[in-house]
Scaffold this motif. Sequence first.
Motif, PDB file in Angstrom:
ATOM      1  N   TYR A 127      -0.035  72.669  12.074  1.00  0.00           N
ATOM      2  CA  TYR A 127      -0.641  72.585  10.777  1.00  0.00           C
ATOM      3  C   TYR A 127      -1.731  73.936  10.618  1.00  0.00           C
ATOM      4  CZ  TYR A 127       1.515  68.009  10.028  1.00  0.00           C
ATOM      5  OH  TYR A 127       2.378  67.473   9.512  1.00  0.00           O
ATOM      6  N   LEU A 137      -6.905  68.527   9.674  1.00  0.00           N
ATOM      7  CA  LEU A 137      -5.567  68.109  10.208  1.00  0.00           C
ATOM      8  C   LEU A 137      -5.402  67.404  10.415  1.00  0.00           C
ATOM      9  CD1 LEU A 137      -6.448  70.817  13.638  1.00  0.00           C
ATOM     10  CD2 LEU A 137      -4.810  71.199  11.324  1.00  0.00           C
ATOM     11  N   PHE A 138      -6.592  66.236   9.997  1.00  0.00           N
ATOM     12  CA  PHE A 138      -5.538  64.799  10.789  1.00  0.00           C
ATOM     13  C   PHE A 138      -6.407  63.989   9.252  1.00  0.00           C
ATOM     14  CE2 PHE A 138      -7.706  65.596  14.928  1.00  0.00           C
ATOM     15  CZ  PHE A 138      -5.737  64.762  15.866  1.00  0.00           C
ATOM     16  N   THR A 161     -10.790  70.292  12.153  1.00  0.00           N
ATOM     17  CA  THR A 161     -10.421  68.703  12.775  1.00  0.00           C
ATOM     18  C   THR A 161     -10.507  67.874  11.843  1.00  0.00           C
ATOM     19  OG1 THR A 161     -11.526  69.649  15.230  1.00  0.00           O
ATOM     20  CG2 THR A 161     -10.678  67.286  14.545  1.00  0.00           C
ATOM     21  N   PRO A 190      -1.067  68.267  15.327  1.00  0.00           N
ATOM     22  CA  PRO A 190      -1.676  69.381  14.459  1.00  0.00           C
ATOM     23  C   PRO A 190      -2.130  70.610  14.203  1.00  0.00           C
ATOM     24  CG  PRO A 190      -3.045  66.788  15.429  1.00  0.00           C
ATOM     25  CD  PRO A 190      -1.581  67.147  15.748  1.00  0.00           C
ATOM     26  N   ALA A 235      -6.459  68.228  19.733  1.00  0.00           N
ATOM     27  CA  ALA A 235      -6.231  67.869  18.648  1.00  0.00           C
ATOM     28  C   ALA A 235      -4.555  67.106  19.169  1.00  0.00           C
ATOM     29  CB  ALA A 235      -6.164  68.715  17.502  1.00  0.00           C
ATOM     30  N   ASP A 236      -3.961  68.052  19.452  1.00  0.00           N
ATOM     31  CA  ASP A 236      -2.713  67.534  20.026  1.00  0.00           C
ATOM     32  C   ASP A 236      -2.482  66.325  20.608  1.00  0.00           C
ATOM     33  OD1 ASP A 236      -1.647  69.733  18.167  1.00  0.00           O
ATOM     34  OD2 ASP A 236      -1.006  70.734  19.610  1.00  0.00           O
ATOM     35  N   TRP A 276      -3.254  63.483  18.976  1.00  0.00           N
ATOM     36  CA  TRP A 276      -1.440  62.769  18.688  1.00  0.00           C
ATOM     37  C   TRP A 276      -0.852  62.157  18.875  1.00  0.00           C
ATOM     38  CZ3 TRP A 276       3.199  64.946  17.997  1.00  0.00           C
ATOM     39  CH2 TRP A 276       3.623  64.462  16.918  1.00  0.00           C
ATOM     40  N   ILE A 317       0.229  62.073   9.178  1.00  0.00           N
ATOM     41  CA  ILE A 317       0.592  63.302  10.471  1.00  0.00           C
ATOM     42  C   ILE A 317       1.638  63.326  11.021  1.00  0.00           C
ATOM     43  CG2 ILE A 317      -0.192  65.770  11.178  1.00  0.00           C
ATOM     44  CD1 ILE A 317      -2.488  63.735   8.936  1.00  0.00           C
TER      45      ILE A 317
END
Length: 405
Positions: free
Chosen positions: A323, A269-270, A266, A320, A299-300, A303, A316
């Motif tokens: 990636y 990803l960020f 995580t 995420p 996470a998505d 985001w 970002i």
Amino acid sequence: MESSAELPMVVSVDDHVIEPAHLFETWLPAKYRDRGPKALRAGIGQLEYIGGKYRISMDPDGPPTDWWIYEDLQFPYKRNIAAVGFDRDEMTLEGITRDEMRRGCWDPKARLEDMENNHVEASLCFPTFPRFCGQTFAEARDKEVALACVRAYNDWMVDEWCGDSGGRLIPLCLIPLWDVELAVAEIQRNAARGVRAVCFSEIPTYLGLPSIHTGYWDPFFAACEATGTVVCMHIGSSSQMPAASPDAPPAVQATLSFNNAMASMTDFLFSGVLVRFPRLKLAYSEGQMGWIPYALERADDVWREHRAWGGVRDLIPEPPSTYYYRQIYACFFRDKHGVASLDTVGVDNVTFETDYPHVDSTWPETKAVALDHVKGLPADVVYKIMRGNAIRMLELDLDRHLKSH
């Protein structure tokens, strides 16, 4: 496509090596040997587990144990890290000597035999005494000797451990964690001789190092991207395992061990690291994969719904998970829930491991364990998760003739 009744030979991306007693005596330059690690056999005292950490001491009257002595550090080998060949109830935290271990723990020729008998063609091995990303040397006071130790370990890894294996033992090297420019130099030195994997900490701040958000590590990530070097992060490579109550038994940590991989992934990803370095490859070792579908979903969602106040609106540009699917590899050895979720975990993002010679190892039953996990899957998917993805990730010279995979 028909499911595969046979299993392709495994490429294991997470095994371990017990360092031979001669490693530093042989590979460390002579001028550093007096100050470098020394192998010793001595008795071991009672082990205590306090606040999530182990405390152990020498005891002349205790069971014989093989140790490394380095500066103020006294590092014993314990049965749980050289567990293959023992009954399940004998895989304890008691001390052990190399003579009591299965020879494949520390001898490369014997390791190849154990791999042959375990349906494993190739193996990537993490260190033991240096710890999973070289923390032992990063914590040393004398950094000149520590740097020499990192290089000596890498020379031993490439030339002795892997050297005569015909590519079946895959080199995994260390960096001097305390200096990013020295780390870049070591990446380049090893890449020039064919190394494509390096150990790194899942959460560097736990080691007192800068976080991946600071930009400090960007030269390291750039060097890894440029050389095709995979950044391999093993659970516990932050010298800290997740725990609940401070007096909880070690079984709690063992159950929660995937949490560090989830936190690290995580973080990446960020972080913007995968945006800035779109060809950088990350590999999470021993973290399993059943948790990944929800972690990506969350996470998505964050985001999409929270990026403005969450600090990632301008950092970002894509969800995420984009990636993750492009750059991150998971690995498993026992995770039926993860296999059932392969469509979301990603058939191109999954690798396999045997964890030899640790307590969790599937040796010598890896083929049976793997078949039990992949039954009913298409043969091309089985190929990918058992070896194909690892071959692609590590740029191995295997299966070049199979153009369709």
